[in-house]
Write a protein that holds these residues in place. Structure first.
Motif, PDB file in Angstrom:
ATOM      1  N   ALA A  91       0.813  -1.223   0.000  1.00 14.75           N
ATOM      2  CA  ALA A  91       0.000   0.000   0.000  1.00 14.75           C
ATOM      3  C   ALA A  91       0.841   1.265   0.000  1.00 14.75           C
ATOM      4  O   ALA A  91       0.300   2.361  -0.149  1.00 14.75           O
ATOM      5  N   TYR A  92       2.166   1.124   0.141  1.00  9.46           N
ATOM      6  CA  TYR A  92       3.010   2.309   0.303  1.00  9.46           C
ATOM      7  C   TYR A  92       3.049   3.229  -0.922  1.00  9.46           C
ATOM      8  O   TYR A  92       3.105   4.451  -0.753  1.00  9.46           O
ATOM      9  N   PRO A  93       3.021   2.725  -2.139  1.00 11.79           N
ATOM     10  CA  PRO A  93       2.965   3.656  -3.282  1.00 11.79           C
ATOM     11  C   PRO A  93       1.740   4.567  -3.242  1.00 11.79           C
ATOM     12  O   PRO A  93       1.835   5.761  -3.546  1.00 11.79           O
ATOM     13  N   LEU A  94       0.588   4.013  -2.864  1.00 10.82           N
ATOM     14  CA  LEU A  94      -0.619   4.828  -2.762  1.00 10.82           C
ATOM     15  C   LEU A  94      -0.500   5.825  -1.606  1.00 10.82           C
ATOM     16  O   LEU A  94      -0.876   6.997  -1.746  1.00 10.82           O
ATOM     17  N   LEU A  95       0.021   5.366  -0.477  1.00 11.09           N
ATOM     18  CA  LEU A  95       0.238   6.285   0.647  1.00 11.09           C
ATOM     19  C   LEU A  95       1.183   7.409   0.246  1.00 11.09           C
ATOM     20  O   LEU A  95       0.995   8.565   0.656  1.00 11.09           O
ATOM     21  N   ALA A  96       2.176   7.075  -0.560  1.00 12.23           N
ATOM     22  CA  ALA A  96       3.135   8.090  -1.007  1.00 12.23           C
ATOM     23  C   ALA A  96       2.447   9.125  -1.889  1.00 12.23           C
ATOM     24  O   ALA A  96       2.730  10.324  -1.790  1.00 12.23           O
ATOM     25  N   ARG A  97       1.532   8.686  -2.750  1.00  5.51           N
ATOM     26  CA  ARG A  97       0.797   9.629  -3.609  1.00  5.51           C
ATOM     27  C   ARG A  97      -0.034  10.591  -2.765  1.00  5.51           C
ATOM     28  O   ARG A  97      -0.048  11.807  -3.004  1.00  5.51           O
ATOM     29  N   ALA A 121      -8.170  10.285  -7.057  1.00  7.61           N
ATOM     30  CA  ALA A 121      -9.622  10.116  -7.148  1.00  7.61           C
ATOM     31  C   ALA A 121     -10.053   9.545  -8.493  1.00  7.61           C
ATOM     32  O   ALA A 121     -11.071   8.847  -8.578  1.00  7.61           O
ATOM     33  N   ALA A 122      -9.288   9.827  -9.543  1.00 12.85           N
ATOM     34  CA  ALA A 122      -9.642   9.364 -10.887  1.00 12.85           C
ATOM     35  C   ALA A 122      -9.052   8.000 -11.223  1.00 12.85           C
ATOM     36  O   ALA A 122      -9.325   7.454 -12.300  1.00 12.85           O
ATOM     37  N   ASP A 123      -8.261   7.434 -10.338  1.00 16.49           N
ATOM     38  CA  ASP A 123      -7.579   6.164 -10.588  1.00 16.49           C
ATOM     39  C   ASP A 123      -8.483   4.999 -10.206  1.00 16.49           C
ATOM     40  O   ASP A 123      -8.729   4.743  -9.018  1.00 16.49           O
ATOM     41  N   GLY A 124      -8.979   4.289 -11.208  1.00 18.58           N
ATOM     42  CA  GLY A 124      -9.892   3.189 -10.960  1.00 18.58           C
ATOM     43  C   GLY A 124      -9.270   2.016 -10.214  1.00 18.58           C
ATOM     44  O   GLY A 124     -10.008   1.171  -9.696  1.00 18.58           O
ATOM     45  N   SER A 125      -7.956   1.942 -10.139  1.00 20.99           N
ATOM     46  CA  SER A 125      -7.313   0.841  -9.424  1.00 20.99           C
ATOM     47  C   SER A 125      -7.254   1.083  -7.918  1.00 20.99           C
ATOM     48  O   SER A 125      -6.917   0.185  -7.149  1.00 20.99           O
ATOM     49  N   VAL A 126      -7.586   2.300  -7.505  1.00 18.87           N
ATOM     50  CA  VAL A 126      -7.542   2.661  -6.087  1.00 18.87           C
ATOM     51  C   VAL A 126      -8.881   2.304  -5.442  1.00 18.87           C
ATOM     52  O   VAL A 126      -9.942   2.517  -6.050  1.00 18.87           O
ATOM     53  N   PRO A 127      -8.882   1.769  -4.228  1.00 15.27           N
ATOM     54  CA  PRO A 127     -10.147   1.462  -3.550  1.00 15.27           C
ATOM     55  C   PRO A 127     -11.068   2.679  -3.476  1.00 15.27           C
ATOM     56  O   PRO A 127     -10.608   3.811  -3.312  1.00 15.27           O
ATOM     57  N   ALA A 128     -12.363   2.438  -3.588  1.00 15.72           N
ATOM     58  CA  ALA A 128     -13.341   3.528  -3.644  1.00 15.72           C
ATOM     59  C   ALA A 128     -13.266   4.433  -2.420  1.00 15.72           C
ATOM     60  O   ALA A 128     -13.420   5.653  -2.533  1.00 15.72           O
ATOM     61  N   SER A 129     -13.049   3.861  -1.242  1.00 20.95           N
ATOM     62  CA  SER A 129     -12.999   4.671  -0.025  1.00 20.95           C
ATOM     63  C   SER A 129     -11.829   5.655  -0.056  1.00 20.95           C
ATOM     64  O   SER A 129     -11.958   6.800   0.397  1.00 20.95           O
ATOM     65  N   ILE A 130     -10.697   5.226  -0.613  1.00 17.14           N
ATOM     66  CA  ILE A 130      -9.539   6.116  -0.712  1.00 17.14           C
ATOM     67  C   ILE A 130      -9.785   7.180  -1.773  1.00 17.14           C
ATOM     68  O   ILE A 130      -9.396   8.339  -1.618  1.00 17.14           O
ATOM     69  N   ASP A 132     -12.653   8.467  -2.537  1.00 15.35           N
ATOM     70  CA  ASP A 132     -13.538   9.458  -1.920  1.00 15.35           C
ATOM     71  C   ASP A 132     -12.773  10.368  -0.966  1.00 15.35           C
ATOM     72  O   ASP A 132     -13.021  11.580  -0.899  1.00 15.35           O
ATOM     73  N   MET A 133     -11.848   9.791  -0.225  1.00 12.12           N
ATOM     74  CA  MET A 133     -11.044  10.603   0.690  1.00 12.12           C
ATOM     75  C   MET A 133     -10.201  11.608  -0.090  1.00 12.12           C
ATOM     76  O   MET A 133     -10.050  12.765   0.328  1.00 12.12           O
ATOM     77  N   ALA A 134      -9.674  11.197  -1.238  1.00 12.92           N
ATOM     78  CA  ALA A 134      -8.889  12.114  -2.070  1.00 12.92           C
ATOM     79  C   ALA A 134      -9.765  13.258  -2.575  1.00 12.92           C
ATOM     80  O   ALA A 134      -9.326  14.416  -2.626  1.00 12.92           O
ATOM     81  N   ARG A 135     -11.004  12.953  -2.960  1.00 17.40           N
ATOM     82  CA  ARG A 135     -11.924  14.006  -3.396  1.00 17.40           C
ATOM     83  C   ARG A 135     -12.168  15.009  -2.270  1.00 17.40           C
ATOM     84  O   ARG A 135     -12.178  16.228  -2.487  1.00 17.40           O
ATOM     85  N   LEU A 136     -12.367  14.489  -1.066  1.00 16.35           N
ATOM     86  CA  LEU A 136     -12.611  15.362   0.082  1.00 16.35           C
ATOM     87  C   LEU A 136     -11.396  16.224   0.386  1.00 16.35           C
ATOM     88  O   LEU A 136     -11.533  17.432   0.653  1.00 16.35           O
ATOM     89  N   ARG A 137     -10.214  15.625   0.323  1.00 19.82           N
ATOM     90  CA  ARG A 137      -8.994  16.391   0.606  1.00 19.82           C
ATOM     91  C   ARG A 137      -8.808  17.516  -0.405  1.00 19.82           C
ATOM     92  O   ARG A 137      -8.425  18.635  -0.050  1.00 19.82           O
TER      93      ARG A 137
END
Length: 221
Positions: A91-97, A121-130, A132-137
């Motif tokens: 999960a670290y690459p996503l956390l890094a982004r 938020a536009a990356d379909g490979s990312v879990p939906a909950s993450i 959504d969190m990116a959209r909120l941020r």
């Protein structure tokens, strides 16, 4: 020799012959199965060690990037996070982004931070909950650095009653509406948060304060 002794000897020879026949027939199979179990166990142990080592290495690199950011070394932190995004494990690459976008916001590059969160938020490979969190941020950054339409574009869908991020999304929209003198819209959004018994206490307290402020100003009448 008694009959009993003779029978015992015959039975013993029969058992030995049966055992030998079974071994001749199934012995190689048993050896193969045992070898396969040993090899599978060894492979699993090696895989577990490899994955654990890679995860530990990525974890250490992520913590180092966080320390650099906390020390005010934003550019060095961003470089470390970029490397982790390309070469990290699990999960670290996503956390890094996500963290890279945060660091950009902390150093005042709000456009870059929003772009970073929008990309997640536009990356379909990312879990939906993450996502959504990116959209909120991104929306929270745009409250002070964008227009209401920019905020709404990212979090309006998150205000649905079933969305776990609805309280924060409504707060972001409410603040953005208040900033653009859309007092009636802001009041409605903050009332939704203040009246929602499932909202976190801090969110309800902030929303209640904003409701009182907006009503006291008379702008929403």
């Amino acid at each position: 020799m008694s009959d009993d002794s003779f029978i015992r000897e015959v039975n013993e020879e029969l058992r030995q012959d049966q055992a030998k026949a079974l071994w001749d027939r199934y012995g190689p199979i048993a050896i193969g199965v045992a070898a396969a179990i040993i090899l599978a166990t060894a492979a699993w142990v090696a895989w577990d060690y490899w994955t654990t080592s890679k995860a530990n290495k990525s974890g250490d690199e992520f913590l180092q990037a966080l320390r650099l950011a906390n020390d005010g070394k934003s550019d060095e932190s961003l470089a470390a996070l970029a490397a982790l995004e390309k070469e990290g494990y699990g999960a670290y690459p996503l956390l890094a982004r996500m963290r890279s976008a945060t660091v950009l916001a902390e150093k005042g590059d709000f456009a870059g931070a929003v772009a970073g969160f929008d990309a997640v938020a536009a990356d379909g490979s990312v879990p939906a909950s993450i996502r959504d969190m990116a959209r909120l941020r991104a929306a929270l950054i745009l409250v002070d650095n964008g227009a209401y339409a920019d905020v709404a574009q990212r979090v309006e869908a998150l205000t649905a009653d079933t969305n776990p991020l609805r309280h924060s999304a409504r707060e972001a929209l409410g603040l953005s509406a208040w900033k653009e003198a859309r007092a009636a819209d802001a009041l409605k959004l903050f009332e939704q948060v203040a009246d929602d018994q499932t909202a976190p206490r801090n969110s309800r307290e902030r929303a209640t304060m904003m409701v009182e402020l907006i009503r006291g100003s008379g702008d929403a009448s």
